[in-house]
Write a protein that holds these residues in place. Structure first.
Motif, PDB file in Angstrom:
ATOM      1  N   ASP A  51       0.839  -1.210   0.000  1.00 22.89           N
ATOM      2  CA  ASP A  51       0.000   0.000   0.000  1.00 22.89           C
ATOM      3  C   ASP A  51       0.868   1.252   0.000  1.00 22.89           C
ATOM      4  OD1 ASP A  51      -2.277  -1.548   0.038  1.00 22.89           O
ATOM      5  OD2 ASP A  51      -2.551  -1.422   2.216  1.00 22.89           O
ATOM      6  N   GLU A  52       1.939   1.207   0.749  1.00 20.64           N
ATOM      7  CA  GLU A  52       2.829   2.364   0.832  1.00 20.64           C
ATOM      8  C   GLU A  52       3.486   2.642  -0.520  1.00 20.64           C
ATOM      9  OE1 GLU A  52       6.228   3.980   3.897  1.00 20.64           O
ATOM     10  OE2 GLU A  52       6.275   1.869   3.337  1.00 20.64           O
ATOM     11  N   LEU A  53       3.940   1.571  -1.203  1.00 23.28           N
ATOM     12  CA  LEU A  53       4.549   1.746  -2.504  1.00 23.28           C
ATOM     13  C   LEU A  53       3.534   2.287  -3.511  1.00 23.28           C
ATOM     14  CD1 LEU A  53       7.299   1.325  -3.839  1.00 23.28           C
ATOM     15  CD2 LEU A  53       6.533  -0.962  -4.533  1.00 23.28           C
ATOM     16  N   THR A  54       2.309   1.812  -3.400  1.00 25.50           N
ATOM     17  CA  THR A  54       1.238   2.325  -4.261  1.00 25.50           C
ATOM     18  C   THR A  54       1.028   3.815  -4.041  1.00 25.50           C
ATOM     19  OG1 THR A  54       0.109   0.172  -4.232  1.00 25.50           O
ATOM     20  CG2 THR A  54      -1.198   2.097  -4.864  1.00 25.50           C
ATOM     21  N   ASP A  55       1.001   4.224  -2.791  1.00 22.72           N
ATOM     22  CA  ASP A  55       0.795   5.643  -2.466  1.00 22.72           C
ATOM     23  C   ASP A  55       1.930   6.504  -3.015  1.00 22.72           C
ATOM     24  OD1 ASP A  55      -1.529   5.011  -1.147  1.00 22.72           O
ATOM     25  OD2 ASP A  55      -0.608   4.968   0.842  1.00 22.72           O
ATOM     26  N   ILE A  56       3.151   5.976  -2.981  1.00 21.02           N
ATOM     27  CA  ILE A  56       4.296   6.737  -3.490  1.00 21.02           C
ATOM     28  C   ILE A  56       4.131   7.023  -4.975  1.00 21.02           C
ATOM     29  CG2 ILE A  56       6.761   6.600  -4.006  1.00 21.02           C
ATOM     30  CD1 ILE A  56       7.121   5.110  -1.363  1.00 21.02           C
ATOM     31  N   TYR A  57       3.765   5.993  -5.728  1.00 22.91           N
ATOM     32  CA  TYR A  57       3.617   6.189  -7.176  1.00 22.91           C
ATOM     33  C   TYR A  57       2.373   6.994  -7.517  1.00 22.91           C
ATOM     34  CZ  TYR A  57       7.583   3.177  -7.937  1.00 22.91           C
ATOM     35  OH  TYR A  57       8.857   2.669  -7.927  1.00 22.91           O
ATOM     36  N   ALA A  58       1.348   6.875  -6.699  1.00 20.55           N
ATOM     37  CA  ALA A  58       0.166   7.717  -6.910  1.00 20.55           C
ATOM     38  C   ALA A  58       0.511   9.178  -6.656  1.00 20.55           C
ATOM     39  CB  ALA A  58      -0.966   7.256  -5.988  1.00 20.55           C
ATOM     40  N   ALA A  59       1.349   9.427  -5.657  1.00 18.36           N
ATOM     41  CA  ALA A  59       1.763  10.795  -5.359  1.00 18.36           C
ATOM     42  C   ALA A  59       2.617  11.390  -6.469  1.00 18.36           C
ATOM     43  CB  ALA A  59       2.535  10.840  -4.038  1.00 18.36           C
ATOM     44  N   LYS A  60       3.233  10.532  -7.278  1.00 20.62           N
ATOM     45  CA  LYS A  60       4.040  11.012  -8.398  1.00 20.62           C
ATOM     46  C   LYS A  60       3.183  11.357  -9.613  1.00 20.62           C
ATOM     47  CE  LYS A  60       8.328   8.551  -7.267  1.00 20.62           C
ATOM     48  NZ  LYS A  60       9.272   9.684  -7.383  1.00 20.62           N
ATOM     49  N   GLY A  61       1.882  11.073  -9.533  1.00 20.56           N
ATOM     50  CA  GLY A  61       0.999  11.469 -10.630  1.00 20.56           C
ATOM     51  C   GLY A  61       0.300  10.339 -11.343  1.00 20.56           C
ATOM     52  N   LEU A  62       0.593   9.083 -10.979  1.00 21.12           N
ATOM     53  CA  LEU A  62      -0.083   7.957 -11.608  1.00 21.12           C
ATOM     54  C   LEU A  62      -1.507   7.830 -11.060  1.00 21.12           C
ATOM     55  CD1 LEU A  62       2.705   5.192 -11.591  1.00 21.12           C
ATOM     56  CD2 LEU A  62       2.198   6.880 -13.345  1.00 21.12           C
ATOM     57  N   THR A  63      -2.379   7.260 -11.864  1.00 22.28           N
ATOM     58  CA  THR A  63      -3.728   6.989 -11.372  1.00 22.28           C
ATOM     59  C   THR A  63      -3.639   5.902 -10.302  1.00 22.28           C
ATOM     60  OG1 THR A  63      -4.139   5.249 -13.009  1.00 22.28           O
ATOM     61  CG2 THR A  63      -4.713   7.524 -13.631  1.00 22.28           C
ATOM     62  N   PRO A  64      -4.573   5.859  -9.367  1.00 19.03           N
ATOM     63  CA  PRO A  64      -4.525   4.840  -8.317  1.00 19.03           C
ATOM     64  C   PRO A  64      -4.416   3.423  -8.876  1.00 19.03           C
ATOM     65  CG  PRO A  64      -6.155   6.489  -7.779  1.00 19.03           C
ATOM     66  CD  PRO A  64      -5.691   6.794  -9.164  1.00 19.03           C
ATOM     67  N   GLU A  65      -5.143   3.146  -9.970  1.00 17.29           N
ATOM     68  CA  GLU A  65      -5.117   1.801 -10.542  1.00 17.29           C
ATOM     69  C   GLU A  65      -3.738   1.478 -11.125  1.00 17.29           C
ATOM     70  OE1 GLU A  65      -7.267   4.174 -11.319  1.00 17.29           O
ATOM     71  OE2 GLU A  65      -9.057   3.451 -10.230  1.00 17.29           O
ATOM     72  N   LEU A  66      -3.185   2.437 -11.875  1.00 15.63           N
ATOM     73  CA  LEU A  66      -1.865   2.210 -12.468  1.00 15.63           C
ATOM     74  C   LEU A  66      -0.785   2.151 -11.391  1.00 15.63           C
ATOM     75  CD1 LEU A  66      -0.113   1.855 -14.929  1.00 15.63           C
ATOM     76  CD2 LEU A  66      -0.027   4.356 -15.187  1.00 15.63           C
ATOM     77  N   ALA A  67      -0.891   3.008 -10.383  1.00 15.68           N
ATOM     78  CA  ALA A  67       0.079   2.989  -9.284  1.00 15.68           C
ATOM     79  C   ALA A  67       0.077   1.633  -8.589  1.00 15.68           C
ATOM     80  CB  ALA A  67      -0.238   4.094  -8.283  1.00 15.68           C
ATOM     81  N   ARG A  68      -1.114   1.062  -8.418  1.00 16.07           N
ATOM     82  CA  ARG A  68      -1.221  -0.248  -7.774  1.00 16.07           C
ATOM     83  C   ARG A  68      -0.569  -1.324  -8.645  1.00 16.07           C
ATOM     84  NH1 ARG A  68      -2.140  -1.817  -2.536  1.00 16.07           N
ATOM     85  NH2 ARG A  68      -2.891  -3.974  -2.470  1.00 16.07           N
ATOM     86  N   GLU A  69      -0.843  -1.254  -9.945  1.00 15.22           N
ATOM     87  CA  GLU A  69      -0.282  -2.254 -10.847  1.00 15.22           C
ATOM     88  C   GLU A  69       1.242  -2.169 -10.881  1.00 15.22           C
ATOM     89  OE1 GLU A  69      -0.008  -5.393 -13.427  1.00 15.22           O
ATOM     90  OE2 GLU A  69      -1.712  -4.701 -12.219  1.00 15.22           O
ATOM     91  N   VAL A  70       1.779  -0.938 -10.915  1.00 17.02           N
ATOM     92  CA  VAL A  70       3.226  -0.757 -10.906  1.00 17.02           C
ATOM     93  C   VAL A  70       3.817  -1.307  -9.614  1.00 17.02           C
ATOM     94  CG1 VAL A  70       5.075   0.970 -10.803  1.00 17.02           C
ATOM     95  CG2 VAL A  70       3.219   1.224 -12.461  1.00 17.02           C
ATOM     96  N   ALA A  71       3.183  -0.992  -8.496  1.00 17.74           N
ATOM     97  CA  ALA A  71       3.676  -1.468  -7.198  1.00 17.74           C
ATOM     98  C   ALA A  71       3.666  -2.986  -7.127  1.00 17.74           C
ATOM     99  CB  ALA A  71       2.833  -0.872  -6.079  1.00 17.74           C
ATOM    100  N   VAL A  72       2.606  -3.596  -7.638  1.00 16.18           N
ATOM    101  CA  VAL A  72       2.497  -5.058  -7.604  1.00 16.18           C
ATOM    102  C   VAL A  72       3.589  -5.699  -8.453  1.00 16.18           C
ATOM    103  CG1 VAL A  72       1.071  -7.012  -8.327  1.00 16.18           C
ATOM    104  CG2 VAL A  72       0.044  -5.124  -7.048  1.00 16.18           C
ATOM    105  N   GLN A  73       3.777  -5.170  -9.669  1.00 11.53           N
ATOM    106  CA  GLN A  73       4.770  -5.770 -10.555  1.00 11.53           C
ATOM    107  C   GLN A  73       6.189  -5.596 -10.029  1.00 11.53           C
ATOM    108  OE1 GLN A  73       4.459  -5.157 -14.753  1.00 11.53           O
ATOM    109  NE2 GLN A  73       2.217  -5.037 -14.736  1.00 11.53           N
ATOM    110  N   LEU A  74       6.481  -4.410  -9.504  1.00 15.30           N
ATOM    111  CA  LEU A  74       7.824  -4.190  -8.950  1.00 15.30           C
ATOM    112  C   LEU A  74       8.067  -5.053  -7.720  1.00 15.30           C
ATOM    113  CD1 LEU A  74       8.212  -0.308  -9.321  1.00 15.30           C
ATOM    114  CD2 LEU A  74       9.325  -2.085 -10.664  1.00 15.30           C
TER     115      LEU A  74
END
Length: 241
Positions: free
Chosen positions: A108-131
């Motif tokens: 969840d924390e990694l998702t929030d980081i990427y969402a804060a960088k401008g990604l949509t919540p869905e894309l941020a979650r997908e990026v966090a999961v894959q990484l």
């Protein structure tokens, strides 16, 4: 883990790719080490040359200053970088433990980081999961700590770089004062040092993406003042060794 000990990047905050920041830091340290070698050695040889025309005396004083300065720089860099490396290892150990104990919270924390960088919540979650699937520790170390677990700074590399850069910088005023004719020894050394400081001041500013003119002027003024003070002290002593 978003406290002062574990910095989280602000949205849009740039940071170097893995390994690039470390290389830039080593290069910048080398330029600054050369600058220190130029200024400190020049100060000693100019001060001694002002009070003695003996080449062996000037060479001995300059050589001693060069050796002591290089060893001091190496020891300081080794201690400093060792402390930094210990801190980085401690941060990575904490990250490892938290990933093992609370993987969902870390995701969840990694998702929030990427969402804060401008990604949509869905894309941020997908990026966090894959990484996370690829390398959870590396993903969190990069996003939260701006670290590469496999490329931590080596204290030995820093120490050796300091010795080499300081020595190279210090050899310039040594060569100038020892090779120049007696009557032109101090003026030619001053000119050589000023030109070298222009180069190191400009180089350090470029590496740090800072205004080059201000950094160059500051570097040259600092070196000129150091040589002027030591020359004045040597002249006042008026001892011919």
């Amino acid at each position: 883990m978003s406290d002062a000990t574990h910095p989280v990047p602000h949205p849009g905050e740039p940071h170097p790719a893995n390994g690039t920041g470390s290389r830039l830091n080593r290069l910048r340290a080398g330029v600054l080490g050369a600058n220190d070698g130029i200024v400190s050695t020049a100060g000693v040889v100019v001060g001694v040359a002002a009070t003695s025309t003996s080449i062996p005396v000037v060479a001995t004083a300059g050589g001693a200053a060069l050796l002591a300065g290089a060893l001091s720089m190496a020891a300081g860099e080794y201690v400093s970088v060792s402390t930094q490396r210990d801190t980085e290892r401690a941060l990575l150990a904490t990250e490892r433990r938290e990933l093992a104990e609370m993987p969902e919270a870390e995701l969840d924390e990694l998702t929030d980081i990427y969402a804060a960088k401008g990604l949509t919540p869905e894309l941020a979650r997908e990026v966090a999961v894959q990484l996370t699937r690829r390398d959870a520790l590396a993903a969190h170390a990069d996003a939260e700590l701006h670290l590469d677990p496999d490329a931590l700074t080596s204290p030995w590399e820093a120490a050796v770089a300091s010795v080499v850069s300081f020595t190279v910088g210090g050899l310039l005023p040594m060569a100038a004062v020892l090779l120049a004719p007696a009557g032109l020894r101090i003026p030619l050394t001053f000119v050589a040092v000023v030109l070298a400081l222009v180069l190191t001041g400009w180089g350090s500013a470029r590496l740090g993406s800072a205004p080059t003119r201000r950094a160059t002027v500051r570097t040259v003024l600092g070196g000129a003042i150091a040589m002027g003070v030591t020359y004045a002290i040597g002249s006042l002593l008026d001892v011919d060794v």
